[in-house]
Design a protein around this motif. Sequence first.
Motif, PDB file in Angstrom:
ATOM      1  N   THR A  53       4.074   3.609  -8.059  1.00  0.00           N
ATOM      2  CA  THR A  53       3.049   2.587  -7.806  1.00  0.00           C
ATOM      3  C   THR A  53       2.370   2.184  -9.104  1.00  0.00           C
ATOM      4  O   THR A  53       2.127   0.994  -9.350  1.00  0.00           O
ATOM      5  N   ASP A  85       5.792  -2.533  -2.640  1.00  0.00           N
ATOM      6  CA  ASP A  85       5.453  -1.112  -2.690  1.00  0.00           C
ATOM      7  C   ASP A  85       5.542  -0.508  -1.297  1.00  0.00           C
ATOM      8  O   ASP A  85       4.666  -0.721  -0.471  1.00  0.00           O
ATOM      9  N   GLU A  86       6.623   0.229  -1.048  1.00  0.00           N
ATOM     10  CA  GLU A  86       6.856   0.897   0.237  1.00  0.00           C
ATOM     11  C   GLU A  86       6.545  -0.010   1.424  1.00  0.00           C
ATOM     12  O   GLU A  86       5.806   0.397   2.333  1.00  0.00           O
TER      13      GLU A  86
HETATM   14 MG   LIG Z   1       2.992   4.950  -4.391  1.00  0.00          MG
END
Ligand SMILES: [Mg+2]
Length: 370
Positions: free
Chosen positions: A43, A158-159
């Motif tokens: 991240t 991000d995910e």
């Molecule tokens: Mg992360």
Amino acid sequence: MSRIEIVGLTQQFKDHRAVDNIDLTIEDGDFVVLLGPSGCGKTTLLRMIAGLLDPTSGQILIDGQDVTHLPAKKRNLAMVFQSYALYPHLSVEKNLAFPLNVLKVSKEEKRERVLGAARALGLESLLHRKPRELSGGQRQRVAVGRALVREPSAYLMDEPLSNLDAKLRTNTRQELSELHDRLSATFVYVTHDQVEAMTMATKIVILNGGRIEQIGTPEQVYDAPASIFVAGFVGSPPMNLLEGSLSTRDGHVQATALGSTSRLWPGTCPEHKVTIGFRAEHLRLEEAETGAVRIDGVIHQIENLGGEQVAYIKVGDHTVVAKCGREVTLERGERFTAGVRAANVHLFDQATGRRMEWVEEPAPALADAL
Ligand SMILES: [Mg+2]
Ligand SMILES: Nc1ncnc2c1ncn2[C@@H]1O[C@H](COP(=O)(O)OP(=O)(O)O)[C@@H](O)[C@H]1O
């Protein structure tokens, strides 16, 4: 269109270096997946690319332009987060149009872009619904659509699938892959899920402790893991890894592990501590006599995966995992003898954790470590 170049990028949080001197080039049209366990710096790296976090040192170039200290809104990148914060009181159409309000876009163009995104994501029939009237997957698609309408030069995610249930994740994975093919855009996608990485990436970047362990296609990362870490992280079940040593006997390199010695290749090498790796599916019954590595143990546990089965074999204090078809009869408590062909044996230097390659030219030798 976007080529992203990252040079010596570092993020130091007080006494913790979350991203440590990363060099990475993301080519235009790549689907790059940043893969690694929780806390490895994925991240943080993505936020620096997005312009949401100022790097401690290093450079980021987009299409040759240094954007290292450019604010996020000037980078023309779109970010899709794990929690798709849609505006609950706005319709899908208005949610999609929202990012365009800050851009100077005419009414007609706005409408066109919203419809274009809705079409690309199969949201046309849902334009008048509110977020609460959508399924999780549909909401996620709206979140992606909001990135799409901006026509960014690259998508940073991000995910984005981690809040979806298993079946929806599979579908949305396929949708994202198709979207990438259709848009020919650059995607940078963060996940800790190796299945997402293996199924969608054109290039996987495996991170560990803020550093790159390996960059490669899904095939390269699976077939030739560059380190013990990668070997243990990619693949389910993970690769069998045994501590052992190499030595030479009768003109052959031999490996010793789990108290038994097996012959690998013709050649010589000095004594060396290694980790010997092989995948569960490469441990085969028909190689019991001929395999370069041979395993003789007792079946401790069997998992039926439907199409195949996974057996846990006790060899002394160690457990070795084998995967085979359902046609093979396995019984708990029974003896299990199998082997691995030399071509399917991976060697890692125990001291450095890095892969060792067997090279034939000019004389057989182990590259790297020796
Ligand atoms: Mg992360
Ligand atoms: N703002 C911050 N301040 C201090 N430490 C942070 C901050 N953000 C992240 N970290 C730490 O940096 C490391 C990497 O975090 P992160 O990039 O979020 O990892 P990942 O996304 O791979 O799970 C973690 O150890 C995390 O605790």
